[in-house]
Design a protein around this motif. Sequence first.
Motif, PDB file in Angstrom:
ATOM      1  N   THR A 376      56.072  40.690 -16.575  1.00  0.00           N
ATOM      2  CA  THR A 376      55.639  40.952 -15.201  1.00  0.00           C
ATOM      3  C   THR A 376      55.884  39.737 -14.321  1.00  0.00           C
ATOM      4  N   ASP A 379      59.389  39.700 -13.006  1.00  0.00           N
ATOM      5  CA  ASP A 379      59.550  40.617 -11.875  1.00  0.00           C
ATOM      6  C   ASP A 379      58.922  40.043 -10.607  1.00  0.00           C
ATOM      7  N   ASP A 382      60.851  37.137  -8.782  1.00  0.00           N
ATOM      8  CA  ASP A 382      62.095  37.551  -8.138  1.00  0.00           C
ATOM      9  C   ASP A 382      61.907  37.765  -6.638  1.00  0.00           C
TER      10      ASP A 382
END
Length: 432
Positions: A376, A379, A382
């Motif tokens: 997680t 992600d 990013d």
Amino acid sequence: MRVSFVLPSDASTGGVRVVYEYADRLVARGHDVTVVVPAVPPYPLRLLREQGPLTVARKALDASGSGGGVGWETDAEVLRLPALRRPFLDRIPEGDAVVAPSWRSAPAVARLPESAGAPFHLVQHYEAWALWDDEGCWRRAERLATERDLPVPAAMAAIEPGLRLRGYKRRVDDALSLSTRKVVVTAWLGTVLDRVFGQDSTRIPNGVGHGTFYPDDGSDHVGEEDGRRDDGDTDLRVLAPYRTTEWKGTADALAAFRRVRRERDDVRFGMFGPSGGASDLPSWVEFHGRVTDSRLRRLYSTADVFVFPSWVEGFGLPPLEAMACGTAVLSTAVGVVRESTDEGALTVPPRDPEALGEALAGLLADPGRREAVAATGRDTVDRFRWRDAVPALETVLAGSDAAAGDGHTAAGGIDRGTGRVGADTHDRGDTT
């Protein structure tokens, strides 16, 4: 566009690093950028005590005016001044925008002539550092936060400290009250400006250097000091930053380490940071000292858990860097971690070493949870890219913040003398 960044010093800090990131990336986009670096910082009492007046005076006399000599590589022009005072400030070139990245350089920027450019203040923290180390100030801030539904860091800006710190806080607050246009890196700083100082701001989160921080197991590097795991090495690794300032939470991280160490013997602990005071670390903590970006990337990447124990952060880049390297992050709920990482980090309340130790023990005991947090985190991080932050700042400096993030509009406010919150105020910070 012609832009000047006016630093208070060239210290090796995260805030200074952010300035050079912006400067280089604005240069790459075709702008003329100057970074102004004083040889003697504003309010140099600590420097005078540590180095003596003759050494400080020699530094001012040796300031060359232009060119290198700073501790950072940069594509921008560097203008070295003896101090941020007249007549030296007259050397700052004409431009379209001039940015103070700290309260210590904000008064100088506010005094510059219009020809230097529109004045901005890039607010990266509430920089009343001595308050964050004072237990009495924390108690006042925690009470006010509960009474008025404020984040504790924002409440710190609203308290009236004891007499010893009152003049110091006033200087910080006066700088934030100047009529410079404000850009903040997190929502809680926007809340401070809105509810304490009655000022608007535009939020632009920092980026993360994804070209520098990425998963790197060290397999292409020789030497244990580079973070490479030897064949058969099954010990778990925990990494944390080392800082001497109390509010950075190093003591809390060590308390959490001791909790784990009492329960298991297959965990290796490491820290990185400035060497001052590190001789007091326990012998079982591997201290890496100051590290290059490439070595830090390998340390992040080969750690099973990165612990970030700060009591408060204006932004807090290290947790995001660790996420970019694929590492599970355990952090106090501060700065950008509190506001933006969702489940990208396991969080605990700041200033609670017992909770930090319990969470660390649980994360080390659960490989599946570590992998889920790390996934997680990849992600989450990013979303933090300089390719988004730089155009947003560019837009603000050019005179329009329509595409640059959340605005904070003043309403009501806090009486700085009493800490009272106006009845019509509310927290507009986006904490999702």
